[in-house]
Scaffold this motif. Structure first.
Motif, short mmCIF file in Angstrom:
data_model
loop_
_atom_site.label_atom_id
_atom_site.label_comp_id
_atom_site.label_asym_id
_atom_site.label_seq_id
_atom_site.Cartn_x
_atom_site.Cartn_y
_atom_site.Cartn_z
N PRO A 52 45.53 92.31 82.32
CA PRO A 52 45.10 92.58 83.57
C PRO A 52 44.37 93.76 83.76
CG PRO A 52 47.43 91.96 83.75
CD PRO A 52 47.38 92.24 82.26
N GLU A 53 44.89 94.81 82.73
CA GLU A 53 44.10 96.13 82.65
C GLU A 53 42.67 96.08 82.21
OE1 GLU A 53 47.35 99.63 82.35
OE2 GLU A 53 46.85 98.38 80.79
N ALA A 54 42.70 95.31 81.03
CA ALA A 54 41.24 95.23 80.52
C ALA A 54 40.36 94.24 81.23
CB ALA A 54 41.78 94.20 79.10
N ILE A 55 40.99 93.04 81.99
CA ILE A 55 39.99 92.44 82.78
C ILE A 55 39.54 93.14 84.13
CG2 ILE A 55 39.89 90.37 84.12
CD1 ILE A 55 39.99 90.02 80.85
N ALA A 56 40.21 94.05 84.71
CA ALA A 56 40.17 94.72 85.83
C ALA A 56 38.84 95.34 85.83
CB ALA A 56 41.22 95.29 86.30
N SER A 57 38.69 96.30 84.59
CA SER A 57 37.72 97.19 84.58
C SER A 57 36.43 96.39 84.01
CB SER A 57 37.95 98.25 83.83
OG SER A 57 38.50 97.89 82.51
N ALA A 58 36.36 95.29 83.59
CA ALA A 58 35.36 94.53 82.71
C ALA A 58 34.18 93.98 83.70
CB ALA A 58 36.10 93.45 81.59
N LEU A 99 44.01 81.83 80.31
CA LEU A 99 43.11 81.91 81.57
C LEU A 99 44.00 81.88 82.78
CD1 LEU A 99 40.00 79.90 80.38
CD2 LEU A 99 40.30 82.16 80.55
N THR A 100 44.98 80.89 82.78
CA THR A 100 45.96 80.66 83.86
C THR A 100 46.70 81.81 83.90
OG1 THR A 100 47.48 79.46 82.64
CG2 THR A 100 45.84 78.11 83.50
N SER A 101 47.24 82.52 82.91
CA SER A 101 47.73 83.69 83.26
C SER A 101 47.33 84.75 83.93
CB SER A 101 48.47 84.14 81.84
OG SER A 101 47.41 84.74 81.18
N LEU A 102 45.89 84.89 83.78
CA LEU A 102 45.02 85.71 84.46
C LEU A 102 44.76 85.76 85.95
CD1 LEU A 102 42.50 86.39 81.71
CD2 LEU A 102 44.42 87.95 82.44
N GLY A 103 44.84 84.27 86.46
CA GLY A 103 44.85 84.05 87.96
C GLY A 103 43.44 84.44 88.24
N ALA A 104 43.37 84.92 89.50
CA ALA A 104 42.09 85.35 89.94
C ALA A 104 41.30 86.58 89.36
CB ALA A 104 42.18 85.53 91.41
N ALA A 105 41.87 87.14 88.60
CA ALA A 105 41.29 88.59 87.86
C ALA A 105 40.15 88.23 87.35
CB ALA A 105 42.19 88.98 86.86
N LEU A 106 39.67 87.05 87.20
CA LEU A 106 38.42 86.63 86.39
C LEU A 106 37.37 86.21 87.46
CD1 LEU A 106 39.65 84.88 83.31
CD2 LEU A 106 38.30 86.82 83.34
N ASP A 107 37.83 86.17 88.70
CA ASP A 107 36.76 85.85 89.79
C ASP A 107 35.45 86.85 89.66
OD1 ASP A 107 38.62 84.07 90.59
OD2 ASP A 107 38.99 84.66 92.31
N GLY A 108 34.64 86.20 89.35
CA GLY A 108 33.33 86.94 89.75
C GLY A 108 32.81 87.58 88.34
N LYS A 132 35.39 72.70 80.74
CA LYS A 132 36.89 72.65 80.70
C LYS A 132 37.33 74.07 81.18
CE LYS A 132 38.76 68.80 80.23
NZ LYS A 132 39.33 67.91 81.20
N VAL A 133 36.67 75.08 80.61
CA VAL A 133 36.76 76.29 80.76
C VAL A 133 36.58 76.90 82.46
CG1 VAL A 133 36.17 78.97 80.50
CG2 VAL A 133 36.49 77.43 78.67
N GLN A 134 35.49 76.52 82.86
CA GLN A 134 34.95 76.50 84.11
C GLN A 134 35.96 75.93 85.09
OE1 GLN A 134 31.64 78.06 85.49
NE2 GLN A 134 33.53 78.59 86.65
N GLU A 135 36.80 74.67 84.92
CA GLU A 135 37.71 74.14 85.68
C GLU A 135 38.95 75.07 85.84
OE1 GLU A 135 38.24 70.19 84.31
OE2 GLU A 135 36.60 69.45 84.75
N LEU A 136 39.21 75.79 84.49
CA LEU A 136 40.50 76.54 84.67
C LEU A 136 40.11 77.82 85.49
CD1 LEU A 136 41.60 76.15 80.96
CD2 LEU A 136 42.91 75.36 82.82
N VAL A 137 38.98 78.47 85.48
CA VAL A 137 38.54 79.54 86.23
C VAL A 137 37.26 79.30 86.97
CG1 VAL A 137 39.71 81.41 84.73
CG2 VAL A 137 37.61 80.42 84.01
N PRO A 138 37.67 78.62 88.18
CA PRO A 138 36.43 78.05 89.01
C PRO A 138 35.42 79.00 89.64
CG PRO A 138 38.50 77.75 90.20
CD PRO A 138 38.86 78.05 88.70
N ASN A 139 35.96 80.46 89.68
CA ASN A 139 35.12 81.30 90.36
C ASN A 139 34.69 82.59 89.23
OD1 ASN A 139 35.50 80.53 92.75
ND2 ASN A 139 37.61 81.41 92.87
N ALA A 140 34.95 82.18 87.94
CA ALA A 140 34.29 83.24 86.99
C ALA A 140 33.01 82.45 86.67
CB ALA A 140 35.12 82.91 85.57
N ARG A 141 32.08 83.28 86.27
CA ARG A 141 30.69 82.98 85.83
C ARG A 141 30.37 82.55 84.51
NH1 ARG A 141 28.25 88.22 87.89
NH2 ARG A 141 26.03 87.29 87.94
N VAL A 142 30.84 81.35 83.96
CA VAL A 142 30.90 81.00 82.52
C VAL A 142 29.63 80.77 81.92
CG1 VAL A 142 31.76 79.39 81.03
CG2 VAL A 142 33.11 79.85 82.89
#
Length: 213
Positions: free
Chosen positions: A54-60, A76-85, A112-122
Motif C-alpha cells: 500500500p505504501e509503495a503504490i500510494a506514492s507511485a 492485484l486484488t489485494s491492492l483494491g482501489a489503490a491502483l485506480d488512475g 485479464k489484468v485490466q479486468e482485475l483492476v478496471p480503473n488502472a491505466r494498463v
C-alpha cells in the motif's frame, strides 16, 4: 518520477535498478522485506526503497507489474482501489504448456489484468524479450537504430508516459494500438523464447522498427 514495482524477479530487478540509476524514485512493494528476491535486488542496488505494497503504490505515478502470470490475481486484488488512475505497466506473459499461450489465445493476459483492476491505466510493455535485454538494451554497430519496444494500451497519455521510460532505457517505443493488441505481443514473446531458448540462438537479439519517411 515515482515508480513502484510489484515483483522484482528476472524482469523486475533489472528494470528497477536501471530506472533508479536514471534518477527516478523507485520503490519495491514487498509483503516480506526479507524474501530472497528482495535481498537480491537490494544487493544489486541499495538505493531502492522497500515498502509495504500500500505504501509503495500510494506514492507511485507508474507501477510495474512483473510477477509470474499465475500470481497476478492475488497481487492485484489485494491492492483494491489503490491502483485506480495509476499507469500500470504489465510486464507479464501467460505462458502455457509447451510454450503455448496460457489463455489459449482467446484473450490477452493484459486484458485479464485490466479486468482485475478496471480503473488502472494498463499498458503492455517489456515483454517481447528475455530479461537479459532488460539488463542491457545497448546494441552497438547499428548507427542511430535502437531496439524496438512494442507497447499496447487503451490510454494514450499512459502509453506516452511508458514510451518516455522506454526511451530513457534505450528503446524505441512502438505503439501497436489498443490493449487487445497485447495478444500479439504475447505471441511475439513466445516466438522470441522459442528462437532464443529452444533453437539455441541465444538471448542476444532484439527486433527493430525500420520505416520509410
Amino acid at each position: 518520477m515515482n515508480i513502484a514495482f510489484i515483483g522484482v524477479g528476472n524482469v523486475g530487478a533489472p528494470l528497477a535498478d536501471r530506472l533508479q540509476k536514471l534518477g527516478h524514485n523507485v520503490s519495491i512493494a514487498a509483503r516480506d522485506p526479507n524474501s530472497p528476491s528482495i535481498r537480491d535486488v537490494m544487493t544489486r542496488n541499495a538505493d531502492l526503497i522497500v515498502q509495504s505494497p500500500p505504501e509503495a503504490i500510494a506514492s507511485a505515478e507508474v507501477v510495474f507489474l512483473a510477477v509470474p502470470f499465475a500470481a497476478i490475481e492475488p497481487a492485484l486484488t489485494s491492492l483494491g482501489a489503490a491502483l485506480d488512475g495509476k499507469v500500470l505497466v504489465d510486464c507479464t506473459n501467460p505462458v502455457g504448456a509447451n510454450l503455448s499461450h496460457g489463455l489459449e489465445s482467446k484473450i490477452s493476459g493484459s486484458e485479464k489484468v485490466q479486468e482485475l483492476v478496471p480503473n488502472a491505466r494498463v499498458v503492455k510493455a517489456f515483454t517481447i524479450y528475455g530479461f537479459e535485454n532488460f539488463e542491457d538494451s545497448f546494441y552497438p554497430g547499428y548507427g542511430d537504430i535502437k531496439p524496438a519496444m512494442l507497447i499496447a494500451g487503451n490510454d494514450l497519455a499512459a502509453k506516452e508516459t511508458v514510451a518516455e521510460l522506454c526511451r530513457q532505457l534505450g528503446w524505441e517505443p512502438v505503439d501497436t494500438g489498443n490493449l487487445s493488441m497485447s495478444l500479439h505481443l504475447e505471441h511475439l514473446t513466445l516466438l522470441w523464447i522459442k528462437m532464443a531458448r529452444v533453437q539455441g540462438r541465444g538471448s542476444g537479439f532484439v527486433w527493430a522498427m525500420l520505416q520509410r519517411g
